[in-house]
Design an enzyme around this catalytic site. Sequence first.
Site, PDB file in Angstrom:
ATOM      1  N   LYS A 118       0.792  -1.116   0.010  1.00 27.44           N
ATOM      2  CA  LYS A 118      -0.087   0.170   0.088  1.00 27.44           C
ATOM      3  C   LYS A 118       0.966   1.113  -0.129  1.00 27.44           C
ATOM      4  O   LYS A 118       2.111   1.218   0.439  1.00 27.44           O
ATOM      5  CB  LYS A 118      -0.837   0.038   1.140  1.00 27.44           C
ATOM      6  CG  LYS A 118      -2.177   1.149   0.999  1.00 27.44           C
ATOM      7  CD  LYS A 118      -3.303   0.032   0.335  1.00 27.44           C
ATOM      8  CE  LYS A 118      -4.453   0.514   0.505  1.00 27.44           C
ATOM      9  NZ  LYS A 118      -5.555  -0.222  -0.045  1.00 27.44           N
TER      10      LYS A 118
HETATM   11  N1  GLU Z   1      -7.142   0.057  -3.309  1.00 21.40           N
HETATM   12  C1  GLU Z   1      -8.061  -1.259  -3.547  1.00 21.40           C
HETATM   13  C2  GLU Z   1      -7.919  -2.063  -2.547  1.00 21.40           C
HETATM   14  O1  GLU Z   1      -7.633  -1.724  -1.370  1.00 21.40           O
HETATM   15  C3  GLU Z   1      -7.271  -1.781  -4.922  1.00 21.40           C
HETATM   16  C4  GLU Z   1      -5.995  -2.238  -5.071  1.00 21.40           C
HETATM   17  C5  GLU Z   1      -5.526  -2.754  -6.357  1.00 21.40           C
HETATM   18  O2  GLU Z   1      -6.399  -2.772  -7.224  1.00 21.40           O
HETATM   19  O3  GLU Z   1      -4.432  -2.962  -6.337  1.00 21.40           O
HETATM   20  O4  GLU Z   1      -8.301  -3.275  -2.759  1.00 21.40           O
END
Ligand code: GLU
Length: 429
Positions: A118
């Site tokens: 993240k």
């Molecule tokens: N931000 C989204 C999540 O927390 C998508 C992450 C992604 O597609 O890599 O799942």
Amino acid sequence: MTAPSLQPLEVPSPAYICPFDQACSYLEAAAKQLKLDGGTISILSNPRKVITVSIPVKRDNGEIEVLAGHRVQHCDILGPYKGGTRYHPAVTLREVSALAMLMTWKCALLGIPYGGAKGGIAIDPKRYSVGELERITRRYTSELIKNIGPSVDIPAPDMGTSPREMAWMMDTYSVNMGHAVPGVVTGKPLSIGGSRGRDMATGRGVMICVREALADRGKSLQGTRVVIQGFGNVGSAIAILLAEAGAKVIAVSSGAGGVYAESGLDISALKAYAADNRRSVVGFPQGTPISNAQLLTLPCDVLIPAALENQITEDNVNQIQAQLVVEAANAPVTLSADQSLTKRGVTVLPDILANAGGVVVSYLEWVQGLSYVFWDEKRVNQEMEHLMVQAYRQVMTQSQQQQISPRLAAYSIGVGRVAIALQDRGLYP
Ligand code: GLU
């Protein structure tokens, strides 16, 4: 198990609930269920790489502001690191670390070959011009250039970011590599290799989970009374899809407050209103104003927190009236609130299952890009639906067989798959 000593960037208030400690507690519970050894638990509770970069940005008025940007790469045992990039004032290193860990279990639970990561910058994007946001995003990407890539770490949108930011990231990375590298991010615009269906994917995944959970109770979406906290990318998509399927969305909120209509809100009108009012639903004329706190405790069949972490806590858990709580946001229900709800017989569908539609379609976007073959939206939705329903069934079967909450079942499946892969790969050197 003690959590690694990541320092929060700001001094927490006494009521602060540390998201990383919470994430470690969920891991600990799953590890106990799986009877994992201490060494495996230590490996899985520590992020593999924690990166903080400094982002100097020239504001439009000529002043220089220096921001801190984070990227936490939790685990790449199953494949490249994968996870969104968040722009929100509440971003801290601990929050990003917790969310990176959730991504690891989410990808493993859905059976997609990724690890978890993240990223985030503690800014309110509404306070920056488009030009400033572009400079911030490009500098952040350039600082991370050696740590991301289609087979290394693949960012995507999260709260406060969108396909626009992904296009800037892709362009910055590509210019530095000397050739176009669309696979470095997902959630891109269609023009540069994005996938059809990605914009509504997280909302669609939530809708599928709600539909399956109702079907398990002999009910359908038709006439089901739903309350949704949050009307951003995810909350608005959920509202649209549920209303289309016949559900009655009786209340919705955005950051500053919400609206309520017992007979069901007109979601198309609400979407148009929010688009004209800086994404806020406050003041929508066809509904009664309601606070975010009141919204959570409304009588309804399904409550969907689709905003920030820690919204259902010890303080309001006893007033929650829904029988089904579906976590569209990451970690909106605290550990102790989750235990209280479970004790009361309320089903909580956990974040790593309920909001996985986004990363599933990110995976499908990556697969289409790598194979140079692009699918129509129907095919994307079908493939996603298959993976979501399969994961939902696995979680519910395990929950029933072992008499544990869906959350513990979901974590046990996700953590268990990563632990087996770790065992099979072995430890280097
Ligand atoms: N931000 C989204 C999540 O927390 C998508 C992450 C992604 O597609 O890599 O799942």
